[in-house]
Design an enzyme around this catalytic site. Structure first.
Site, short mmCIF file in Angstrom:
data_model
loop_
_atom_site.label_atom_id
_atom_site.label_comp_id
_atom_site.label_asym_id
_atom_site.label_seq_id
_atom_site.Cartn_x
_atom_site.Cartn_y
_atom_site.Cartn_z
N LYS A 64 1.03 -1.31 -0.03
CA LYS A 64 0.06 -0.09 -0.19
C LYS A 64 0.97 1.20 0.07
O LYS A 64 1.46 1.63 1.17
CB LYS A 64 -1.06 0.15 1.21
CG LYS A 64 -1.92 1.12 1.35
CD LYS A 64 -2.89 1.18 2.08
CE LYS A 64 -4.02 2.18 2.22
NZ LYS A 64 -3.50 3.62 2.03
N LYS A 74 -3.48 -1.81 7.90
CA LYS A 74 -2.67 -0.38 8.26
C LYS A 74 -1.71 -0.99 9.44
O LYS A 74 -2.06 -1.30 10.23
CB LYS A 74 -3.55 0.66 8.71
CG LYS A 74 -4.36 1.20 7.49
CD LYS A 74 -3.53 2.23 6.58
CE LYS A 74 -4.49 2.90 5.78
NZ LYS A 74 -4.86 4.16 6.38
N CYS A 119 9.69 34.90 17.65
CA CYS A 119 10.55 35.56 17.71
C CYS A 119 10.18 37.11 17.12
O CYS A 119 9.65 36.83 16.18
CB CYS A 119 12.19 35.44 17.21
SG CYS A 119 13.25 36.81 16.90
#
Length: 662
Positions: free
Chosen positions: A111, A306, A418
Site C-alpha cells: 500500500k 494498516k 521571535c
C-alpha cells in the site's frame, strides 16, 4: 531521411529507453546520448509543428501554467478501501468473502503512501489523468502526469483502457527537495506523501516536472475488447503494455498465507526506497469480485491492512528550542539514540509549550517515541513510573535563543514567536518578503541573490540592502554589469515606497497589507506608529487585540528600532505619502475583482478604486456593487450573475475612472 520518418524513429527510440530506464531500471545508453536524442526530436518538432502529437515524449517537459484544475468525472468510481488493524479483522474479512463466494485466492500488494490517480488511454494513447477527489469527481491533472516519466504516453498495443495507480515521491528525492526548500527559506514538506500531492497539484507543469515523481499501477479499472480471469493476469498484461506495476503482488491461497505475507512486508518496509503505510489484500478472481460487489464507499473484495506507527522507549537527555523561518520557537527533545522504522532517532518534536505541560514532559524522563511519517518523530507518552526524582521541568524562554529578541506568545495562540528583524533563523524569508511585489517591490532581488548576499556576509538585515555597492554585487554568480546596475536602481527606487508598503514589508506577525494600510493612514509616520500604545491600535477599524499586541511587541524590541533608524538614514521613506483622494466617484461603492487583469495588477486596480472613495472586498455578496472581470474569471463571476450584480470589464472600468457610465 524524411522528417516525418525521423521523428517517428526518434519517438520510438526515446520511448524504448524511457521504459528501460524508468520502468525496468536497466538503462542501455548514457544520459548524454539520451539528451541528444531528445534535443533532436524537440528541434524537429519545432521546425515542423504540424508533426507534433500529444503522445510525443517531448511533451513531458511541462506545458503552460494553468489558472485552475478542471473537475473530471471518473470513468469508474475511485472507491476507498475499508481498513483492518489486526489479524482478527483480516480473518473477519476472509470469513465474509468465503460466505459469499466460497474459497478464494488473494493477492497481497504494497500500500504505497502517495496520491491515487486514474489514467485513461484511448487506442493506446494517454488522454486524461485525474486525482481521486471525492471518488466520483476528481481534478484533471493530465499535463502534470505527463511529466512523470514512468507513465507511458503510448502503450504497446492500440488498446483503450482505464487504470488506477499511486503517484509517490521516493525518499531520496523527498530529502533533496526539502534541502532545496530550506535553502530558499520555503516551508518544508512534512513527508513524501504531502510532497507528492503538492507537486502533482502544481498549476505550472514545469514545477511538477522538476519534482521527481514516480508511479506504480495497481489496478485495471476497465478495458475494451479483452477479458481476463484474474487480477494477476491484468497486472502481467499492464506490465507488457509498458506500465510500471506495483512491485510486490504475492498470490496467496488462504488467509494464513495472507497474514504471513503482510508480516513479511512489514519486515521489508524500512528497506524500501519509498514509503508504504500498509498492505492491500484483494480477491484474485475477477468474476468473484463482481459477485461480491461494493458498498457506497468501498469494494467488498478488498481491504487495506494498516501498520501501526512504530513506538520505542528512550530517555530525554535535554530539551532545546529551535527557531523556524517564520520566527516560531519549537521545543525539541534531545533523545538517547533509538532505532525506529529503519533510522536512528536522536531528537523528537515537542510541538509547543502547551504540549509539554499537557504531557508533563521533563528533562531526564523515560518516554515513548513514535515515528509516523513525520520528518521529526514525536514524544507521545511519559513513562512516569520510571521517574527517579532527578528529572527537571522545562521552562520556555521569553527571549529568542538565536538573536536574543523578545519572543511573544499572543493570546489564543500556542506558538511563541521571535520579534527580531536581525534573527538569523528567519532572515532569508524575511528579506524575500521585504523585497516582494506587495511590499518594497525590489525588482530582480529574488531568493537566489538574497541567499548569496547572506552566505557571503554582505547583508545581515533588511536595512543592509540599502548600503550595497556595485563591487559587492558584481562578485555574485550570474550578475553582470547590466544586472548589477539594474538591481542597484531597483533598490534605490524602492526608497520611495509608501509607508504602508514598508510597514507590511517588515513582516510583523498578523500585520498584512490591508492592516498596514489602515495603520499608515491613521498614524501618518513611522515615528507615530512606533510611539503608539496598545489602545491606540485597538481603536482602529479591523485592528484587533492580537494585532495590536503583535505590533507593540515588535517595536518594543531594540534591534527592530535600530533597523528602522538604519533604514531612515539610508533615505527610505517613513511617511504616508499624501496622495489624497483623486475623486469621490466611487464613494460608498463596493468592488470585487476576479480573473487576470491585462492593464493593471490587482493591487493597482485596488488602489485606483480606493483613491476614488470605493472599497474592494474578496467575496461577492448582495452588498457588492460591481464585479470587475479579467481573463479566466473564477466562481465569483457566476455568483455575481446569480445575484444580478453589475459586471464590468476593463474597458468599462476605464470609462468609470473618467467619471463616465457610473
Amino acid at each position: 531521411m524524411d522528417p516525418k520518418e525521423r521523428i517517428k524513429e526518434l519517438r520510438e527510440k526515446i520511448n524504448y529507453h524511457n521504459y528501460r530506464y524508468y520502468v525496468l531500471d536497466q538503462p542501455e545508453i548514457s544520459d548524454y546520448e539520451y539528451d541528444m536524442l531528445m534535443r533532436e526530436l524537440i528541434e524537429l518538432e519545432e521546425k515542423y509543428p504540424e508533426l507534433k502529437t500529444p503522445d510525443s515524449p517531448s511533451q513531458r517537459v511541462g506545458g503552460e501554467p494553468l489558472k485552475e484544475f478542471e473537475p473530471f468525472t471518473h470513468v469508474v468510481p475511485m472507491l476507498s478501501l475499508a481498513n483492518a488493524f489486526s489479524e482478527g479483522e483480516l480473518r473477519d474479512f476472509d470469513r465474509r468473502v468465503r460466505e459469499a463466494v466460497g474459497d478464494v485466492e488473494y493477492v497481497v500488494e504494497l500500500k504505497i503512501d502517495g496520491l491515487s490517480v486514474e489514467l485513461i488511454y484511448e487506442k493506446g494513447i494517454f488522454t486524461v489523468g485525474s486525482t481521486r477527489g471525492d471518488g466520483i469527481v476528481g481534478e484533471n491533472v493530465t499535463q502534470n502526469l505527463k511529466t512523470i516519466k514512468s507513465i507511458p504516453l503510448r502503450l504497446k498495443d492500440d488498446v483503450s483502457l482505464v487504470v488506477r495507480g499511486e503517484v509517490f515521491m521516493p525518499r531520496a528525492s523527498f530529502e533533496k527537495l526539502n534541502e532545496e526548500r530550506e535553502k530558499l527559506g520555503e516551508s518544508l514538506f512534512a513527508n513524501p506523501r504531502n510532497a507528492a500531492a503538492g507537486s502533482l497539484r502544481q498549476l505550472d507543469p514545469k514545477v511538477t516536472a522538476k519534482r521527481d515523481l514516480d508511479i506504480f499501477i495497481f489496478n485495471l479499472q476497465k478495458i475494451e475488447g479483452r477479458k481476463f480471469k484474474t487480477h494477476i493476469e491484468t497486472l502481467e498484461f499492464l506490465n507488457e503494455q509498458g506500465f510500471k506495476i506495483i512491485p510486490i503482488h504475492k498470490k496467496c491461497s488462504n488467509i494464513d498465507e495472507v497474514i504471513k505475507e503482510i508480516e513479511e512486508i512489514r519486515n521489508l518496509r524500512d528497506k524500501l526506497p519509498y514509503d508504504i503505510d500498509g498492505a492491500v489484500v484483494k480477491v484474485n478472481d475477477l468474476e468473484k469480485r463482481e459477485i461480491l460487489g461494493q458498498t457506497a464507499k468501498d469494494p467488498r473484495w478488498a481491504i487495506a491492512f494498516k501498520y501501526p506507527a512504530e513506538r520505542k522507549k528512550t530517555k530525554v537527555l535535554d530539551i532545546i528550542v529551535q527557531v523556524g523561518r517564520t520566527g516560531a520557537l519549537t521545543p525539541t527533545a534531545i533523545l538517547e539514540p533509538v532505532a525506529i522504522s529503519g533510522s536512528v532517532v536522536s531528537r523528537a518534536t515537542l510541538h509547543n509549550e502547551d504540549y509539554i505541560k499537557e504531557k508533563d514532559i521533563r528533562i531526564g524522563d523515560t518516554v515513548i517515541v513514535q515515528k509516523a511519517g513525520e520528518i521529526i518523530p514525536e514524544v507521545v507518552e511519559v513513562v512516569k513510573e520510571e521517574r527517579t526524582g532527578q528529572e527537571r521541568e522545562f521552562v520556555m524562554p521569553d527571549r529568542c535563543p538565536e538573536c536574543g529578541a523578545l519572543a511573544v506568545r499572543l493570546l489564543g495562540e500556542a506558538i511563541r514567536r521571535c520579534t527580531g528583524l536581525n534573527c538569523p533563523a528567519q532572515l532569508l524569508r524575511g528579506i524575500i518578503h521585504f523585497a516582494s511585489k506587495d511590499a518594497m517591490d525590489i525588482e530582480g532581488l529574488g531568493p537566489a541573490i538574497i541567499n548569496q548576499l547572506l552566505s557571503k556576509g554582505l547583508i545581515h538585515n533588511i536595512a543592509d540592502l540599502y548600503y550595497l555597492k556595485y563591487e559587492d554585487l558584481i562578485q555574485l554568480e550570474r550578475m553582470g554589469d547590466k544586472s548589477v546596475k539594474n538591481l542597484l536602481n531597483a533598490i534605490e527606487e524602492s526608497k520611495t515606497r509608501d509607508l504602508d508598503r514598508l510597514l507590511f514589508g517588515l513582516g510583523i506577525n498578523l500585520i498584512g497589507s490591508k492592516a498596514a494600510q489602515v495603520i499608515a493612514e491613521h498614524f501618518k509616520t513611522m515615528d507615530n506608529i512606533m510611539k503608539a500604545k496598545f489602545e491606540d491600535f485597538t481603536q482602529l477599524p479591523d485592528i484587533g487585540p492580537k494585532m495590536a499586541r503583535s505590533i507593540v511587541s515588535f517595536f518594543a524590541e531594540k534591534q527592530n528600532v535600530e533597523i528602522i533608524e538604519k533604514l531612515k538614514n539610508a533615505g527610505v521613506n517613513m511617511k504616508k505619502l499624501s496622495k489624497g483622494k483623486v475623486s469621490n466617484i466611487f464613494e460608498g461603492k463596493t468592488f470585487v475583482l476576479t480573473g487576470a487583469l491585462e492593464s493593471y495588477t490587482r493591487e493597482e486596480a485596488t488602489r485606483m478604486i480606493e483613491e476614488r472613495g470605493g472599497k474592494v472586498t474578496n467575496s461577492v455578496s448582495k452588498k457588492t456593487d460591481y464585479v470587475l472581470v479579467g481573463k479566466d474569471p473564477g466562481s465569483k463571476l457566476k455568483k455575481a450573475q446569480e445575484l444580478g450584480i453589475k459586471i464590468i470589464d476593463e474597458k468599462q472600468f476605464e470609462e468609470m475612472l473618467k467619471g463616465e457610465n457610473i
